[in-house]
Design an enzyme around this catalytic site. Structure first.
Site, PDB file in Angstrom:
ATOM      1  N   TYR A   1     -13.856   5.708 -13.680  1.00  0.00           N
ATOM      2  CA  TYR A   1     -13.923   4.573 -12.757  1.00  0.00           C
ATOM      3  C   TYR A   1     -14.575   3.337 -13.386  1.00  0.00           C
ATOM      4  CZ  TYR A   1     -15.035   1.727  -8.671  1.00  0.00           C
ATOM      5  OH  TYR A   1     -15.149   0.682  -7.795  1.00  0.00           O
TER       6      TYR A   1
ATOM      7  N   ASP B   1       0.854  -1.184   0.000  1.00  0.00           N
ATOM      8  CA  ASP B   1       0.000   0.000   0.000  1.00  0.00           C
ATOM      9  C   ASP B   1       0.892   1.237   0.000  1.00  0.00           C
ATOM     10  OD1 ASP B   1      -2.351   1.670   0.283  1.00  0.00           O
ATOM     11  OD2 ASP B   1      -3.322  -0.059   1.206  1.00  0.00           O
TER      12      ASP B   1
ATOM     13  N   LYS C   1     -12.707  -0.408 -14.402  1.00  0.00           N
ATOM     14  CA  LYS C   1     -13.135  -1.712 -13.919  1.00  0.00           C
ATOM     15  C   LYS C   1     -13.615  -2.609 -15.056  1.00  0.00           C
ATOM     16  CE  LYS C   1     -12.300  -1.132  -9.528  1.00  0.00           C
ATOM     17  NZ  LYS C   1     -11.267  -1.933  -8.826  1.00  0.00           N
TER      18      LYS C   1
END
Length: 266
Positions: free
Chosen positions: A154, A33, A158
């Protein structure tokens, strides 16, 4: 036997839940991360992805049993395509050598119900062509028109990721190497990413219109984590190329009962 898992987005949300469950089971988890992780790296850049893959491989001793790619953002900004698509696909490719050394390698990514929402076909094609510069240029054009149009980045990220999984899963690199590759597409998950949006009645109404969930409503992160874990377990020997909608019935509500007639005689 203990398995080694590499999990991106391990510091929060689905990634943190998945890492916690696996760690408590005694598995070896390497979290990635921006901060508060075993490997701190920025997956929005090629250099960050390569550095993350190199460090994860080193920490794993050169052999990785499973990769669970949870890192992602939903902001109406250009970086969304870099993190959600290239930050997953290029990172996974970089770890292929380490995965191939496992006796039971597995990989799964987090897509989204948003992959079925309106998006940008041009952005999707640029991503699938591997042209990050063009993808960012298209995303810049969208985001410059404000958050409503910018949000298209977005669902495009995806949908491109879901298509990449279906395309790559049956290739020599993945199926040919005995590596199941799948995606999980959640509905509305109760996580830091959705907390602000779901804090108002108007926000919840907007979300529920786009993602209707007749079964058990909004879902906790563990509902996704357990599926990610099973898909990367030794028990999964033949499920590959699937985008599994773990969404409380949203997919069935929106697309109905027939998704097979595309192959019927016309």
């Amino acid at each position: 036997m203990t398995r080694t898992y590499v999990i991106t987005g391990s510091a929060s949300g689905i990634g943190a839940e998945t890492a916690d469950i696996l760690t408590k089971r005694g598995e070896h988890v390497i979290g990635i991360d921006l901060k508060n992780a075993d490997v701190e790296a920025d997956l929005s850049t090629p250099a960050g992805r390569n550095a993350a893959a190199t460090q994860a491989s080193e920490l794993a001793g050169g052999r990785i049993d499973a990769v669970i790619a949870c890192a992602g953002i939903s902001a109406p900004i250009s970086a969304t395509i870099s993190i959600n698509y290239f930050g997953v696909t290029e990172f996974l490719r970089a770890l292929l050598p380490a995965l191939r050394k496992s006796d039971a390698p597995r990989a799964v990514v987090v897509s989204s119900m948003a992959s079925m929402q309106p998006s940008s076909p041009e952005l999707i094609e640029a991503a699938l062509a591997g042209d990050e510069a063009l993808a960012l240029s298209i995303a810049d054009t969208l985001t410059a028109q404000g958050p409503r149009v910018g949000y298209l980045v977005y669902p495009a990220s995806k949908r491109a990721l879901s298509r990449w999984v279906r395309r790559e899963s049956i290739s020599e690199d993945w199926a040919g190497a005995g590596i199941p590759l799948n995606a999980v597409a959640p509905g509305t998950v109760l996580s830091p990413m959705t907390e602000e949006l779901l804090s108002t009645e108007a926000g919840r109404a907007m979300v529920d219109t786009a993602v209707p969930m007749p079964l058990n409503y909004h879902q906790p992160t563990e509902s996704i984590a357990h599926q990610l874990i099973w898909l990367t377990s030794v028990e999964n020997t033949h499920i590959t190329g699937q985008v599994i909608y773990n969404d409380g019935g949203a997919d069935a509500t929106l697309r109905g009962d027939d998704i097979w007639s595309w192959n019927d005689p016309q």
